[in-house]
Design a protein around this motif. Sequence first.
Motif, PDB file in Angstrom:
ATOM      1  N   PHE A  29      -4.664  -4.706  -9.527  1.00 36.48           N
ATOM      2  CA  PHE A  29      -3.654  -3.927  -8.909  1.00 36.48           C
ATOM      3  C   PHE A  29      -2.597  -3.652  -9.694  1.00 36.48           C
ATOM      4  CE2 PHE A  29      -3.702  -8.613  -8.160  1.00 36.48           C
ATOM      5  CZ  PHE A  29      -2.611  -8.995  -8.893  1.00 36.48           C
ATOM      6  N   SER A  34       1.471  -3.587  -9.546  1.00 42.73           N
ATOM      7  CA  SER A  34       2.653  -4.187  -8.861  1.00 42.73           C
ATOM      8  C   SER A  34       4.138  -3.522  -9.294  1.00 42.73           C
ATOM      9  CB  SER A  34       2.460  -5.690  -9.217  1.00 42.73           C
ATOM     10  OG  SER A  34       2.990  -6.012 -10.325  1.00 42.73           O
ATOM     11  N   ARG A  35       5.150  -3.895  -8.580  1.00 43.35           N
ATOM     12  CA  ARG A  35       6.247  -3.505  -8.903  1.00 43.35           C
ATOM     13  C   ARG A  35       7.139  -4.660  -9.334  1.00 43.35           C
ATOM     14  NH1 ARG A  35       8.548   1.620  -5.287  1.00 43.35           N
ATOM     15  NH2 ARG A  35       6.492   2.796  -5.802  1.00 43.35           N
ATOM     16  N   ASP A  51       2.854   5.100  -6.420  1.00 44.65           N
ATOM     17  CA  ASP A  51       2.811   4.932  -7.908  1.00 44.65           C
ATOM     18  C   ASP A  51       1.526   5.886  -8.326  1.00 44.65           C
ATOM     19  OD1 ASP A  51       4.590   3.004  -8.158  1.00 44.65           O
ATOM     20  OD2 ASP A  51       3.146   1.431  -7.416  1.00 44.65           O
ATOM     21  N   LYS A  78       1.825   0.679 -16.418  1.00 42.82           N
ATOM     22  CA  LYS A  78       2.488   1.586 -15.494  1.00 42.82           C
ATOM     23  C   LYS A  78       3.517   2.307 -16.471  1.00 42.82           C
ATOM     24  CE  LYS A  78       5.140   1.923 -11.428  1.00 42.82           C
ATOM     25  NZ  LYS A  78       5.909   1.091 -10.690  1.00 42.82           N
ATOM     26  N   ALA A 126      -3.224   1.821  -9.416  1.00 40.73           N
ATOM     27  CA  ALA A 126      -2.530   2.364  -8.044  1.00 40.73           C
ATOM     28  C   ALA A 126      -3.591   2.405  -7.155  1.00 40.73           C
ATOM     29  CB  ALA A 126      -2.026   3.535  -8.241  1.00 40.73           C
ATOM     30  N   GLU A 137       3.733   1.427  -1.346  1.00 38.45           N
ATOM     31  CA  GLU A 137       4.283   1.755  -2.718  1.00 38.45           C
ATOM     32  C   GLU A 137       3.256   2.151  -3.713  1.00 38.45           C
ATOM     33  OE1 GLU A 137       7.751  -1.437  -2.896  1.00 38.45           O
ATOM     34  OE2 GLU A 137       5.961  -2.195  -2.784  1.00 38.45           O
ATOM     35  N   ALA A 138       2.086   1.737  -3.551  1.00 38.69           N
ATOM     36  CA  ALA A 138       0.951   2.187  -4.178  1.00 38.69           C
ATOM     37  C   ALA A 138       0.628   3.518  -4.150  1.00 38.69           C
ATOM     38  CB  ALA A 138      -0.409   1.463  -3.891  1.00 38.69           C
ATOM     39  N   GLN A 154       0.725  -1.108  -0.009  1.00 38.63           N
ATOM     40  CA  GLN A 154      -0.112   0.036   0.067  1.00 38.63           C
ATOM     41  C   GLN A 154       0.940   1.288   0.096  1.00 38.63           C
ATOM     42  OE1 GLN A 154      -2.219  -1.397   3.448  1.00 38.63           O
ATOM     43  NE2 GLN A 154      -4.163  -1.010   2.371  1.00 38.63           N
ATOM     44  N   SER A 163      -4.496  -1.080  -5.595  1.00 41.52           N
ATOM     45  CA  SER A 163      -3.730  -1.716  -4.753  1.00 41.52           C
ATOM     46  C   SER A 163      -3.590  -0.979  -3.462  1.00 41.52           C
ATOM     47  CB  SER A 163      -2.042  -1.482  -5.318  1.00 41.52           C
ATOM     48  OG  SER A 163      -2.004  -2.463  -6.444  1.00 41.52           O
ATOM     49  N   PHE A 164      -3.957   0.315  -3.290  1.00 44.94           N
ATOM     50  CA  PHE A 164      -3.852   1.024  -2.145  1.00 44.94           C
ATOM     51  C   PHE A 164      -4.889   0.653  -1.188  1.00 44.94           C
ATOM     52  CE2 PHE A 164      -5.150   5.001   0.186  1.00 44.94           C
ATOM     53  CZ  PHE A 164      -4.326   4.905   1.155  1.00 44.94           C
TER      54      PHE A 164
END
Length: 459
Positions: free
Chosen positions: A391, A393-394, A131, A220, A144, A127-128, A125, A147-148
Amino acid sequence: MNNKDTIIAQATPIGRGGIGIIRISGLNAKKVAYSVLKKIPKPRYANYLPFYDYNNNILDKGIALWFPKPNSFTGEDVLELHGHGGFININLLIENILKKNKIRIAKPGEFLKRAFINNKIDLIQAEAISDLINANSILSTKLAISSFKGNFSIKINNLIKLINNLRINLEMQINFSENNNNNNNNNNIFKKEKIKKYLNNIINIINSILNKTNTSNTIKEAINVIILGLPNVGKSSLINILSNEEISIINKLSGTTRDILSKYIQFDNIQLNIIDTAGLRKTKNKIEKIGIKKTINEIKKANHLLFLTNSKKKKSFLNLKYNFIKKIPHNLLITVIRNKIDLTKELPGIFFLKNYTLICLSLLKLNGIDLLKKYLKKKISLNNNFTEGIFLSRLRHLELLKKAKYYLLKSKIKLKNVFYKELLAEDLKLANNELNKITGKKFKKNIINEIFSKFCIGK
């Protein structure tokens, strides 16, 4: 970095603006409220108050927000001061707060880090949020936010639970196993099949997440659409039309484009990176050869290839494909565009040539451009129809998911060759360790510091 320190930072971009926000978090936030506001504001209410300096002179007037711990973003006492967004007055207010209180300037991402440490959010969250701030399209913004909200975290935590359930059952069997006998051996055969089925289910879930995260990372960063073809077929015209800008030089001379030209555009809520390339042909010109080599390298990174041909030369696509691009990835989406139908008196349209979609148009007369745009929107939508409830992601998440999958595959091999429950349980534990690194439940301090150091100050 001492998490017991009280920290301060400007939460809005530095410069002039209508509003400038200062955020304070930590034990001394209450003291700051007394010194700047002469009172503790009503919690979670917007309080319009004067902001005082250390000599009790009014520096500004604005909104003060007070969030007592633990019901705040960081889990600590948090004070936010929303004043006028002048560069001088914001800095003056921060300087006065620093002089009168035991407080320091926050490090990059330190507010988020404290929220993570105090279990307000997990690492995904956090990192989201970064993003979301850096999102370059509507779609990447939606991903984003997803994901958050915790969609990706739920997926990972469910995986952890599945693996833990299997590991706990194995360890229980290890601790309470009876003496081996024929009946028990037969029972073990049944258990092996059950464990194998359970492991396959977990691996399939990871594969599904990996597929979706690979595609979400493409969204992304932007979808790379490369324009390819022989010299003088209209590649430069096409990038100019799609971007609504004069990006590339248009000239009747062959080989005008000798380098890679690209333009990011918003297209159907997604960011596309449109890439114009050097015309592919056999040439003795050294500079043009470099341009062609760059073109072939760009193809390897492309998500969609627009192959331009001259409508007067019907075999040019197939000849070009086999002569120049023998290493095109099999999964690369290729669309053939037959340009210059104004010369052949053809009507614009969409057709099918073997395994390829064929679009007939005239870039000069802008005839058939709407067909191309509708087609591209349709293809982008088809490729990204998974976006609801998914979501962002990274690459860090991808690598950890792959490591977890590696340990699960190892456990399958051990299950097949030698059925030692202790070894299986250890592999499952290692797989879970990798998944816990994604959410931040298991982490090394230096890695966490590195992740949060890449966030902006004030976040």
